[in-house]
Write an enzyme that holds these catalytic residues in place. Structure first.
Site, mmCIF file in Angstrom:
data_model
loop_
_atom_site.group_PDB
_atom_site.id
_atom_site.type_symbol
_atom_site.label_atom_id
_atom_site.label_comp_id
_atom_site.label_asym_id
_atom_site.label_seq_id
_atom_site.Cartn_x
_atom_site.Cartn_y
_atom_site.Cartn_z
ATOM 1 N N GLY C 217 0.802 -1.216 0.000
ATOM 2 C CA GLY C 217 0.000 0.000 0.000
ATOM 3 C C GLY C 217 0.842 1.278 0.000
ATOM 4 C CG HIS C 218 -1.149 5.020 0.538
ATOM 5 N ND1 HIS C 218 -0.897 5.908 1.556
ATOM 6 C CD2 HIS C 218 -2.350 4.473 0.823
ATOM 7 C CE1 HIS C 218 -1.914 5.912 2.393
ATOM 8 N NE2 HIS C 218 -2.814 5.049 1.973
ATOM 9 C CG ASP C 219 2.426 7.466 1.840
ATOM 10 O OD1 ASP C 219 3.313 8.250 1.524
ATOM 11 O OD2 ASP C 219 1.239 7.607 1.470
ATOM 12 C CB VAL C 237 0.739 4.747 6.474
ATOM 13 C CG1 VAL C 237 1.508 5.837 7.240
ATOM 14 C CG2 VAL C 237 -0.127 5.422 5.418
#
Lengths: 305, 305, 305
Positions: C217-219, C237
């Protein structure tokens, strides 16, 4: 992998600039890691725990990092780093080389087979008759596809085995030289991955049907007329016999065998071999009727707490 | 599927070289399997358990393997193998045919829609305005995409239903003639698969957002403004009502309904229909607050063992 | 994201046609959502619960929907809808724009790197030396790939973050302006997805190897020399430290940290941070030796019921 011709020990030793011992007349016909060796093969061993297994295997030549006695009728190649030496050989005989177009020139494609736009067919791939290879399917070099096979969009056939060796805190890649064989009448869903064997073949048996997002690890053998549901993952070097039903999201560990006509219910996790002809469920998967009894009993007990 | 024009029974019978009985004047406007039949449809039935259902359905023509009485206002087509006869019709009216280029000539694409390189858009696909279709997305023939839709890279829209019939130990493919409909303002993550309906439509409702690696089975209806997390798998012929939240790795069985504004927590497995407005968890998924109580109680009990 | 040059508050306010307050001399060097802000950044806040966090953050400019006092050395931009205003800025500075060819003109590619047919390389992507990017891989704009990286077929690098805000019953998209950074010696399996950061970078550390169908997932930050098995899903995250082993089908929640050299066994679900150096199993994952003891005890108990 099998070579196209027979090599002498001196040819091979020269290619990898190595010393050799034992029977100089052995005929070398292929490369294989220890799980799949046959007479004529070169294999490697780099840990004393496995020396005996390698020396007693069918391999004709063993790359080894110890000055052990050479068994009769075999030869040894000495190397400080047998893994690296084996990999070097793999890369000499089956080096990855870039493709210049979506359908490589050395591909063989049967009559009435449709290759949709944006599909990629690697070097020396063979595809039978009456197949449909949908858009953005990727078929790596050397894979073999039978007749009447449908591969849905964006599936990947023959990517490298997920196989690394840790050395000095980092992972070294074992270079794959195996293939994927897809037999006649197989249907592969969208977005599936079937990895090539490390040195042998990953096989999908005749008439087997995969739903979408299925993962098949390297050197796994799937039998005939099996059904594999969506998001099933089967690790490497496992055997699924004929007529097995595996429902959605099942995970199957490496090195296990699922017996003929077994059924594994959705979301189960299989960590050891299972006998054929029965239905299994749970994590770890056991016979479904036992599991259901356990669940009923446990739920009644929890209610009473 | 609906035909572009109305057919007479004699036209259809001729195409499939079959005998027919009953009301010769029925107007035939489409093909549908039994779950979705409407007046004007041809359907089929091949098991006596379902004869009554088929004969009493809205279908105008029933392909059947028994000499039963024909209900008023309907017609029967006799076939020893209704599954094969139905499939033959599907293949006459919606035969797969190869595409010659990445964007087929018969595609309709709205203003301001971007098709990135290597995307494949099949025959007779319609795409609305202000969409982005990312690289290596595959959209099969006849799918319909609304306005303001984003489809991320390598997703597959409209692959065949995973639907086979066992006969003599092998699986026969049910040929799909349905579509996928993606309504306005939907966003589909990377590497998702949404299968077409067997004869009707798989629908993703307005404003719904899918994360990556989501699988949606054939004939499933997803409502408006739903969120579906990564690696969610929904089997065929299920209904997800509006405003449902489904977190990552959830599995949902076929033929179930998830009520409006239900929430299903990550990694749950849903094997039966769930009422709307509540939060669910576990395998099988039950109301989350009940499940959490059970888990706490059971953990305390295990500690005491 | 960082801008290529420094902006004055008046430039930015003009672009988004907004009022501003506070220190007019602040230098603006980038855009970031609140989790990643640095000095020089513009960020936004639209809920009173987070006003303090935003006002005390390192951000130089805060887009806010309340007339609060401006902290020293910062500036405020007032907006009725800070989310929309922030998105507008993102779209000015990093607007999606279509690519005309499979390999965009603004790409930088190192020596000996192979790009296989049908791969898509977006605008301003940088790829190092000795890489293999297999067929139908999709790399979105601005991603950065190191040296000796292998990305197997049909993987997607840099798709948008799965990040929406609910407003009036519908979901609004948070436009991503972050990147994916893949360090040297990484191998990514087939059909993996690694989403870009919302405003910062998603990072795959040097020497890490992913099997097929992995979702990042993102970040999320993945450390060096990690192994991630097939169908692993890691939400946004999260932080995976160096030398972590995550076996197949593991799910890891957002905002958690997995400590250095932890091992997470197959099919586990991780809902909170885990200390390094230990082995974990189960749903939720706890130390494996504790889990195994619990399972043995519970199974004995169930047998006695």
């Amino acid at each position: 992998m099998k070579f196209n011709k027979t090599y002498h020990l001196s040819n091979i030793a020269e290619l990898i600039e190595s010393e050799y011992f034992g029977d100089h007349s052995v005929k070398i016909t292929g490369i294989n890691e220890i799980h799949n060796v046959e007479k004529g093969d070169i294999t490697f061993v780099d840990h004393h725990k496995y020396y005996n297994k390698a020396l007693k295997s069918k391999a004709s030549v063993i790359i080894i990092n110890a000055k052990v006695d050479c068994p009769d009728g075999k030869a040894l190649i000495f190397s400080d780093d047998p893994f690296a030496t084996y990999n070097k050989l793999v890369q000499i005989f089956r080096r990855f080389s870039p493709s210049k177009s979506e359908i490589s020139e050395t591909v063989l494609i049967g009559n009435n087979t449709v290759i949709q736009p944006s599909a990629f067919i690697g070097r020396k791939v063979r595809i039978g008759e009456n197949c449909i290879i949908h858009s953005s399917v990727s078929i790596y070099d050397h894979c073999v596809i039978g007749d009447n096979v449908i591969i849905h969009a964006n599936s990947v056939i023959g990517a490298d085995a997920y196989y690394f060796q840790k050395k000095d805190g980092e992972y070294r890649k074992m270079h794959s030289c195996g293939r994927v064989i897809i037999e006649d009448n197989v249907e592969i869903g969208a977005l599936c991955s079937i990895d090539k064997g490390v040195s042998a073949d990953t096989v999908i048996g005749r008439g087997t049907k995969l739903d979408n997002h299925v993962q098949i690890g390297h050197d796994t053998l799937i039998g005939k007329n099996c059904l594999l549901g969506s998001q099933v993952a089967i690790a490497g070097v496992s055997t699924i016999e004929d007529d097995v039903l595996i429902w959605a999201k099942v995970a199957i560990n490496k090195d296990v065998t699922i017996g003929k006509a077994a059924t594994i219910l959705a979301t189960s996790n299989v960590d050891k071999s299972l006998e054929g002809g029965k239905t299994y469920f749970g994590s770890p998967a056991i016979e479904a009727r036992k599991k259901w009894k356990q669940i009923v009993k446990l739920n009644q007990f929890i209610k009473g707490l």
